[in-house]
Design a protein around this motif. Structure first.
Motif, mmCIF file in Angstrom:
data_model
loop_
_atom_site.group_PDB
_atom_site.id
_atom_site.type_symbol
_atom_site.label_atom_id
_atom_site.label_comp_id
_atom_site.label_asym_id
_atom_site.label_seq_id
_atom_site.Cartn_x
_atom_site.Cartn_y
_atom_site.Cartn_z
ATOM 1 N N VAL A 28 -1.330 -18.618 -14.525
ATOM 2 C CA VAL A 28 0.085 -18.328 -14.766
ATOM 3 C C VAL A 28 0.629 -19.092 -15.969
ATOM 4 O O VAL A 28 1.810 -18.986 -16.284
ATOM 5 C CB VAL A 28 0.947 -18.644 -13.524
ATOM 6 N N GLY A 29 -0.198 -19.851 -16.642
ATOM 7 C CA GLY A 29 0.241 -20.705 -17.747
ATOM 8 C C GLY A 29 0.976 -19.948 -18.839
ATOM 9 O O GLY A 29 2.002 -20.406 -19.352
ATOM 10 N N LYS A 30 0.474 -18.757 -19.197
ATOM 11 C CA LYS A 30 1.127 -17.976 -20.263
ATOM 12 C C LYS A 30 2.481 -17.441 -19.807
ATOM 13 O O LYS A 30 3.428 -17.406 -20.584
ATOM 14 C CB LYS A 30 0.220 -16.831 -20.713
ATOM 15 N N ARG A 31 2.567 -17.026 -18.523
ATOM 16 C CA ARG A 31 3.852 -16.544 -18.012
ATOM 17 C C ARG A 31 4.871 -17.670 -17.960
ATOM 18 O O ARG A 31 6.053 -17.469 -18.237
ATOM 19 C CB ARG A 31 3.678 -15.933 -16.624
ATOM 20 N N VAL A 32 4.424 -18.859 -17.611
ATOM 21 C CA VAL A 32 5.308 -20.021 -17.567
ATOM 22 C C VAL A 32 5.816 -20.328 -18.972
ATOM 23 O O VAL A 32 7.007 -20.547 -19.178
ATOM 24 C CB VAL A 32 4.569 -21.235 -16.958
ATOM 25 N N ALA A 33 4.916 -20.322 -19.949
ATOM 26 C CA ALA A 33 5.310 -20.581 -21.341
ATOM 27 C C ALA A 33 6.314 -19.540 -21.820
ATOM 28 O O ALA A 33 7.291 -19.867 -22.512
ATOM 29 C CB ALA A 33 4.083 -20.613 -22.235
ATOM 30 N N LYS A 34 6.097 -18.279 -21.451
ATOM 31 C CA LYS A 34 7.012 -17.207 -21.856
ATOM 32 C C LYS A 34 8.392 -17.399 -21.212
ATOM 33 O O LYS A 34 9.425 -17.235 -21.872
ATOM 34 C CB LYS A 34 6.443 -15.852 -21.452
ATOM 35 N N ALA A 35 8.404 -17.771 -19.936
ATOM 36 C CA ALA A 35 9.678 -17.985 -19.247
ATOM 37 C C ALA A 35 10.452 -19.132 -19.892
ATOM 38 O O ALA A 35 11.667 -19.034 -20.094
ATOM 39 C CB ALA A 35 9.430 -18.281 -17.771
ATOM 40 N N ILE A 36 9.766 -20.198 -20.267
ATOM 41 C CA ILE A 36 10.430 -21.331 -20.918
ATOM 42 C C ILE A 36 10.960 -20.915 -22.284
ATOM 43 O O ILE A 36 12.062 -21.281 -22.679
ATOM 44 C CB ILE A 36 9.471 -22.534 -21.029
ATOM 45 N N LEU A 92 0.767 -26.824 -15.737
ATOM 46 C CA LEU A 92 0.387 -25.451 -15.371
ATOM 47 C C LEU A 92 -0.354 -24.716 -16.479
ATOM 48 O O LEU A 92 -0.750 -23.572 -16.301
ATOM 49 C CB LEU A 92 1.643 -24.661 -14.991
ATOM 50 N N ALA A 93 -0.565 -25.358 -17.615
ATOM 51 C CA ALA A 93 -1.143 -24.684 -18.779
ATOM 52 C C ALA A 93 -2.536 -24.141 -18.502
ATOM 53 O O ALA A 93 -2.901 -23.080 -19.022
ATOM 54 C CB ALA A 93 -1.177 -25.638 -19.968
ATOM 55 N N ASP A 94 -3.338 -24.827 -17.680
ATOM 56 C CA ASP A 94 -4.714 -24.403 -17.429
ATOM 57 C C ASP A 94 -4.832 -23.358 -16.330
ATOM 58 O O ASP A 94 -5.901 -22.805 -16.118
ATOM 59 C CB ASP A 94 -5.572 -25.621 -17.053
ATOM 60 N N LEU A 95 -3.753 -23.081 -15.650
ATOM 61 C CA LEU A 95 -3.785 -22.086 -14.576
ATOM 62 C C LEU A 95 -3.561 -20.683 -15.135
ATOM 63 O O LEU A 95 -3.042 -20.517 -16.243
ATOM 64 C CB LEU A 95 -2.701 -22.405 -13.541
#
Length: 136
Positions: free
Chosen positions: A51-59, A46-49
């Motif tokens: 939402v990639g930054k939001r996913v990284a923040k959630a993790i 998901l890094a290139d999408l």
């Protein structure tokens, strides 16, 4: 009727959301670490999408909760262990001099030690059944 076209990564995003929901009701540290590992793998897809930054923040936020979960898990383990030791000590052994013995933890594991220590240095090994009861 035309079927909707889902953008690339939708499957990964759905899996990420499901895994994140599982992390809320996790039962053990091992399960939580497994979920965190799976989420980290999904993050790569998901890094290139957008939402990639939001996913990284959630993790990252879930990872920050791990020490507190580990501490809670260890506190629960110690509580259960204390209860088991208490149950074993309800029927204590006696040292050769007739003193009550108590369960202690040393560098080589749990053992019975005289309650009059340091005046009496007598010790005894736990029975295999007692040792199994204390191994959580």
């Amino acid at each position: 009727m035309q079927l909707p076209i889902f953008p690339a990564g939708t499957t990964h995003l759905r899996a990420f959301a499901e895994q994140r929901e599982e992390a809320v009701d996790v039962g053990s540290v091992k399960e939580y670490e497994g979920i965190l590992t799976r989420l980290t793998h999904a993050k790569g897809a998901l890094a290139d999408l957008p939402v990639g930054k939001r996913v990284a923040k959630a993790i990252r936020e879930l990872g920050e909760k791990l020490p507190a979960i580990q501490a809670r898990d260890e506190a629960n383990r110690q509580f259960r262990l204390g209860g088991r030791i208490h149950a074993l000590e309800q029927n204590p052994r006696l040292c050769p001099q007739g003193h009550l013995m108590a369960i202690r933890t040393g560098t080589r594991g749990d053992f019975w030690r005289c309650s009059q220590f340091p005046l009496c240095w007598k010790t005894a090994q736990l029975t295999p059944e007692q040792g199994d009861l204390l191994n959580l």
